[in-house]
Scaffold this motif. Structure first.
Motif, short mmCIF file in Angstrom:
data_model
loop_
_atom_site.label_atom_id
_atom_site.label_comp_id
_atom_site.label_asym_id
_atom_site.label_seq_id
_atom_site.Cartn_x
_atom_site.Cartn_y
_atom_site.Cartn_z
N HIS A 1 -7.10 10.82 -3.98
CA HIS A 1 -7.81 10.09 -3.30
C HIS A 1 -8.34 8.91 -3.71
N ILE B 1 0.85 4.05 -2.86
CA ILE B 1 0.32 5.39 -2.24
C ILE B 1 1.38 6.49 -2.83
N THR C 1 0.90 -1.23 0.04
CA THR C 1 -0.06 0.03 0.10
C THR C 1 0.95 1.16 -0.07
N TRP D 1 0.01 9.31 -5.35
CA TRP D 1 0.01 10.67 -4.54
C TRP D 1 0.79 11.80 -5.42
N VAL E 1 -5.86 6.37 -4.55
CA VAL E 1 -5.06 5.56 -3.32
C VAL E 1 -5.89 4.64 -2.83
#
Lengths: 311, 106
Positions: B12, A226, A222, A230, B15
């Protein structure tokens, strides 16, 4: 059969209780945060113009150079340094009021607002549905009772359908509920009932070391994902509601909403007609294959029943 | 810093899809029951769908919706065939444990 039904009822009650608790927690926290932000909102808003100007130019390439001008093409590998900088630049003008489209929005450059998050309610809804999605997914991989896992999966699918609606994919939200939660999960429940083994050993990795390794694996995968996703910066022009889709009707052009049934029909039946026909062929082959595989195979009978009669 | 919670961006959604995909992957690797493995595969497909729809909205392109539609249909077909295989395996072994399918092992 009674045992499975009882298990389903217990699992459903438990899941409902967890969901209600989660919603209550999110609502309480969100209301507190909203109240606190509203209190600071007016001070932050007065400085909105100034504060956005200073940090943006001080950091050089962060964000759009001028309001209204499109920023340069987004760079996928911008690293994590942008995230705290962008967040600090945005944090000064934290509260954006209803219907206020001011220059500060375009000067953000960084992660641009997707939803109409001028209202906090839609942001709260996103977090609620995201929590429901992840909660349902964790249910699926941790429950030993298969029916509980299916219930968690159905919750995940409903939350994902709500997220699709937030992304202006209305048609697909309905299709998700109808096909995934309504057909595929029912298929799973049928098979679980047929197998009639609702209990199972949950984890392959046993012991505290095994469970720790699994948790570390989840966190690592994860975290890596991310980190990549991001740092992705789309241009702020994409933050507005998507343009309407033009559909040629006879000699004129009709404009329909993005994500509506007419829009996806226009796309599916003209640009992507071949994949559409191909997928219908795939479904036909799947039906035939499923029947061929799951059909009970009988041994050939060697007596009078096959047509040979003894004289 | 509170902006991350109140301004929902494409990041968002991406993710969230990544987290869902990671959970599905761990489910496929760590569970022994064939049905749970298939449900984890469906989780991964849904994560991919969410990503595709987020990017489609970003570009205002309806092709992403068509792709997601096709992915949903293919997932349904694959679930049907996979469940038929699970049923066939269960009929001969009376258990749905994938660790016991070792007859092809060298």
């Amino acid at each position: 059969m009674n045992r499975a039904r009882e298990a389903m009822r217990r699992a459903g009650a438990r899941i409902l209780a967890v969901f209600v608790a989660l919603v209550a927690v999110v609502v309480v926290l969100g209301t507190a945060a909203v109240a606190r932000a509203q209190g600071q909102g007016h001070e932050g808003h007065d400085h909105a113009g100034h504060d956005h100007g200073q940090p943006q130019q001080a950091r050089g390439e962060l964000g759009a150079p001028a309001p209204g001008a499109l920023p340069p093409a987004h760079d996928l590998r911008q690293g994590e340094a942008r995230l705290p900088a962008g967040a600090a630049a945005r944090g000064t003008g934290a509260v954006v009021e209803h219907g206020h489209a001011h220059a500060g929005d375009h000067a953000h450059g960084a992660s641009s607002p997707v939803l109409n998050t001028r209202s906090k309610a839609s942001a709260l809804l996103f977090w609620m549905f995201a929590l429901m999605t992840v909660g349902g997914a964790v249910f699926v991989i941790t429950r030993s009772n298969l029916i509980s896992a299916v219930m968690g999966m159905v919750g995940t699918f409903f939350a994902i359908a709500a997220l699709y609606a937030m992304l202006s994919a209305h048609f697909l939200a309905v299709i998700q509920v109808l096909v995934y939660a309504g057909a595929i999960m029912v298929l799973f429940v049928f098979v679980i009932m047929i197998l009639n083994k609702p209990e199972d050993e949950p984890w392959r990795a046993t012991g505290i070391i095994g469970k720790g390794a699994v948790l570390a694996l989840i966190v690592y995968v994860t975290g890596r994902l991310i980190r990549v996703l991001w740092s992705f910066r789309p241009d702020p022009a994409s933050a507005a509601m998507p343009k309407q889709i033009a559909i040629p009707v006879g000699t004129e052009v009709q404009m329909v909403d993005y994500g509506s049934t007419m829009a996806i029909g226009q796309n599916l039946f003209t640009d992507y007609l071949f994949p559409f026909e191909a997928v219908s062929l795939v479904l036909l082959i799947a039906i035939v294959g499923a029947i061929a595989v799951a059909r009970p195979h009988e041994k050939p009978q060697g007596n009078a029943s096959d047509g040979h009669t003894t004289p | 810093m509170g902006d991350i919670y109140f301004q929902i961006t494409y990041g968002h959604f991406l993710v969230l899809a990544a987290v869902l995909f990671a959970i599905g992957t761990v489910g496929v690797m760590m569970r022994r029951n064939a049905l749970i493995i298939m449900m984890s595969i469906e989780l991964m497909l849904n994560a991919a769908n969410l990503t595709v729809l987020a990017f489609a909205r970003m570009h205002g392109d309806m092709g992403g919706h068509s792709l997601a539609f096709v992915v949903i249909a293919v997932a349904a077909a694959e679930a049907a065939v996979g469940l038929a295989i699970v049923l066939a395996i269960y009929r001969s072994r009376h258990q749905a444990d994938v660790d016991s399918l070792t007859s092809l092992k060298h």
